[in-house]
Write an enzyme that holds these catalytic residues in place. Sequence first.
Site, PDB file in Angstrom:
ATOM      1  N   HIS A 100      66.766  18.932 -24.007  1.00 27.48           N
ATOM      2  CA  HIS A 100      66.951  18.907 -25.462  1.00 27.48           C
ATOM      3  C   HIS A 100      68.425  19.083 -25.807  1.00 27.48           C
ATOM      4  O   HIS A 100      69.102  19.936 -25.237  1.00 27.48           O
ATOM      5  CB  HIS A 100      66.143  20.031 -26.117  1.00 27.48           C
ATOM      6  CG  HIS A 100      64.665  19.865 -25.961  1.00 27.48           C
ATOM      7  ND1 HIS A 100      63.895  19.187 -26.867  1.00 27.48           N
ATOM      8  CD2 HIS A 100      63.815  20.277 -24.985  1.00 27.48           C
ATOM      9  CE1 HIS A 100      62.629  19.193 -26.463  1.00 27.48           C
ATOM     10  NE2 HIS A 100      62.547  19.847 -25.324  1.00 27.48           N
ATOM     11  N   GLU A 144      59.866  29.490 -23.407  1.00 34.95           N
ATOM     12  CA  GLU A 144      59.126  28.271 -23.730  1.00 34.95           C
ATOM     13  C   GLU A 144      60.147  27.200 -24.076  1.00 34.95           C
ATOM     14  O   GLU A 144      61.355  27.434 -23.975  1.00 34.95           O
ATOM     15  CB  GLU A 144      58.169  28.540 -24.885  1.00 34.95           C
ATOM     16  CG  GLU A 144      58.844  28.987 -26.166  1.00 34.95           C
ATOM     17  CD  GLU A 144      57.834  29.214 -27.291  1.00 34.95           C
ATOM     18  OE1 GLU A 144      56.980  28.344 -27.485  1.00 34.95           O
ATOM     19  OE2 GLU A 144      57.907  30.266 -27.945  1.00 34.95           O
ATOM     20  N   SER A 145      59.670  26.020 -24.448  1.00 40.03           N
ATOM     21  CA  SER A 145      60.604  24.940 -24.773  1.00 40.03           C
ATOM     22  C   SER A 145      61.659  25.457 -25.742  1.00 40.03           C
ATOM     23  O   SER A 145      61.309  26.135 -26.698  1.00 40.03           O
ATOM     24  CB  SER A 145      59.839  23.774 -25.402  1.00 40.03           C
ATOM     25  OG  SER A 145      60.727  22.754 -25.750  1.00 40.03           O
TER      26      SER A 145
END
Lengths: 421, 138, 482
Positions: free
Chosen positions: C49, C336-337
């Site tokens: 990301h 987490e993401s």
Amino acid sequence: MRECDLVIIGGGPAGLAAAISAFDSGIKDILILERDKELGGILNQCIHNGFGLHTFKEELTGPEYASRFIDKVLERKIEYKLGTMVIDISKDKEVVAINPEEGLFHIKAKAVILAMGCRERSRGALNIPGYRPAGIFSAGTAQRLVNMEGYLPGREVVILGSGDIGLIMARRMTYEGAKVKVVAELMPYSGGLKRNIVQCLDDYDIPLKLSHTVIDIQGKERVTGVTIAEVDNTGKPIKGTEETYSCDTLLLSVGLIPENELSEMAGVELGITSGPIVNESLETNVPGIFACGNVLHVHDLVDYVSEEAGFAGKSAAHFIEDQKKFEDKGIEIQINTGDKVRYTVPKTVHPDIMEDEITVRLRTTNVFKNVYLNCYAGDKRIVHRKRPVIAPGEMENFQLKKEDIKDLKAEEIITVAFEEE
Amino acid sequence: MEKRNLTCIRCPLGCSLVVTIDGDNIDVTGNTCKRGYDYGVKEVTNPTRVVTTTVPVSDGVDLRVSCKTSGDVPKDKMIDVIKDLTEVSINAPVAIGDVIKANVANTGIDIVATKNVSKKKSNLKATEVPKHEYKKAI
Amino acid sequence: MYDVVIIGAGVSGSAIARELSRYKVNVLVLEKNEDVCSGTSKANSGIVHAGHDATPGSLMAKLNVEGSQMMEELSKELDFAYERNGSMILCFDKKDFNKLQDLYDNGIKNGVKNMEIIYKDEIKKLEPNLTDNVYAALYSKDGGIVDPFGLNIAMAENAATNGVKFEFNAPVVKIEKGNGYWAIDTDKEIIKTKCIVNAAGVFADTIHNMVSKDKMEIIPRKGEYYLLDKSIGKFTNATIFQLPTAYGKGILITPTAHGNMLIGPTANDIPDKEGTNTTREGLDEVALKSMVSSEIVPLRKVITSFAGLRAHLKSHDFVIEEVEGCDGFFDAAGIESPGLTSSPAIGKMVGEMIQKKLHLEENPEFDGKRKDILNPKNLTEEEYEELIKEKPAYGHVICRCERVTEGEILDAIHRPLGAKSLDGIKRRTRAGSGRCQAGFCSPRVMEILSRELNIDQSEITKSGGDSKIIFGTDKDAYRRAN
């Protein structure tokens, strides 16, 4: 670069029969490339009997059937390479292969016969939800483990799909001491041969649940259970019909898919069978590349594979001897799929260059009773044959005669259909 | 009188047979050939099957050799045939038709090989393990 | 006595292990599964990301951007698959445009570079398979994709090569405070250590709560995915996200680092920390929502589906700190993401914290380079021919769908932290991850594992534990009865 008249990709039943027939048609410079460590292909793991009734008028097991063809290949001293993987084929029939002994090598062929067979549809392609534990096998993988290596992949088994390999494995696993609890089939009819339902399920009181599918797989490490449910006529599970079977194994026998990744590399066009679209010579859209056996369309009887492959071998031999004839094929006539017909092989014919008679193979879309197999050349009916029962699991065929279609004009078509009369 | 619905398995056609048993009189309808008739009669009087399985091979290029009963055995003897093979193995080379076990499960029928398995050549070429320039993990 | 024990050999634990191996320090990684990369790290989107999602000022935002910026160089150093393919967040409705603008502003605040807002014509030019219904998109050229197994395995291997020990099948059942040390009970043995790093993914709360009075709760948030056949080719070039709408968080479409197409994930909180089963509803949601981005998603080309669990904390931020009142116990929790993206930065941060804590000296022998398993598909024909001559095993194809040779499988088994199971081989070589889903190659891979590890085939597992593939030999049932 090595040059070769005919390269045959695959040394299974199709490749063997094609090689023998090409040899007997006068082509001696043949090379079979086989990825496994022996010739015979999948027949080596099909140790059950029932092969060869058409070809040899006796019931043979898979390895026995294969050995008859292997012996002929050996007698003719046809060259073959084992443990050899073809990694590329080009449009101009240059084949690239690798094996541990010779490394990577190129062969330029005058003609190529595709005989790579098929693979099994996997659990992933079916979108069955649930966990992903050990104990989920395609029927063919289980067959290899049991028949080639003598391992037992499970003790309590549920089978999804009533394809022939699944049925055969129900019996095999039962023989070797496993308990097969149920066979669930999504369709309202079985995809396998009747004799297999009788001999592999009925003999052992294994229930076959038609219009059922697996809706959940339990077990985080190894399968602990499988839930099946009845489906409605759109294939959707019906609430309230769920039944959970405790088991350690789920076998999948849910269809075979011709394996054509290589064919596509060569620019071969595929059709509805997932195999190449071929003409009356079993030649693909790429001149000089032929296809036969399960890579072309999935067969239910190996006898038909051998027959079809024999014809492909002969066609390839003719191509090598007289490429001119193949260059100018004359008019091309389409074979259309009429009512109740899913596909035909071949898909086109060139009446000017075809043999006096060719075999057209086809499958229907569903189970029908008391229908007629009709073939029309333009408006004229040229084949009319009663069929008491037809089913998608059983391939049909008829002979198409040159005489009947030689006067067709380019815009006319041949239509094959199953009809009430 | 008893009627039994069977599916003929003598060929892929799979004709639906109706076998009528009336004492010693047995009648078969629905068959399309003589073999179907014979199958119908046999299936209700003395059903038999060919059994196929495998046994281990020592010293062969394959681990297993496939085999079958050289003829039909009674249907209710099928599992006995398998059980009688639990301790059987054979040395390579094996040729198609070689008897692996005579008179299996006292059926009077032999178990014969259905595949040729040649003897393993001394040592199969060992595939070399790729070597790496890494320090060994402790 | 160890200096540091890291609990968990996922991507965070492995990153921390590698960072620590830069120092002269005695480190052990405890993993409850049989292999590295066996929990959350193995089932995610594989996305790097760019960093415009996370709340500005959060630790998540900081580590995301740092991790994203470290990834390319790391991929060269450790030889794993990474590609800066770009990402787009699609906005379908002019009314939602302000949300897209907000994300852009977030990105600026977080330090994300190379972002721009583009409109339909340009979107369609870059991504012709996307829907005509798209209005605008936030395009981040720095967005990327990574092989999640490759990243995790590479960092762990490199840590091992530099002296970190790994112990598998070693679940932590109890932790007790000793006098100046921690005692970890793995049910097999008691391990003493000065410091502990809790990198236990969805189980980080369980580990944390063994030592701390301030209880933590991690909620497993399930994400389901469909993986599609490589034969589709590049359906999209960039990773395609959807702007969250009233209908919830969107579904992404992305190429994977290995050239497959991936769609997913859903987001459902579940009670079971091992609930990695897919569900009909979840998979249907993935299919349906993916169609919002493109009406022509080739769902017929699905080869498998899977589910992963995100280690979600209510605070929705990473917790990376020495736990108060627990001297030497460090949490790396709530990862987490964008945890995968952040992992290199997480490793660095924890590494530095522990360096300070234990006053560690640099390890002069540290070698940060690692070579991946040799993949003949990346060689020229001449090089490949040469390779087979030298090592014939590379001419023996085992997995035909992904064309993986015996040479690669042998390498996967014999390198540091080598593969022991079918899944271990699959994650390292891709054997079995193609369209036939291991139908053809699994018996062969079993044969090789059995030969190389000198164990019986009945001992071989899919992924450790009770995931055995076969139950002895045929006719065993009759032998047992005799």
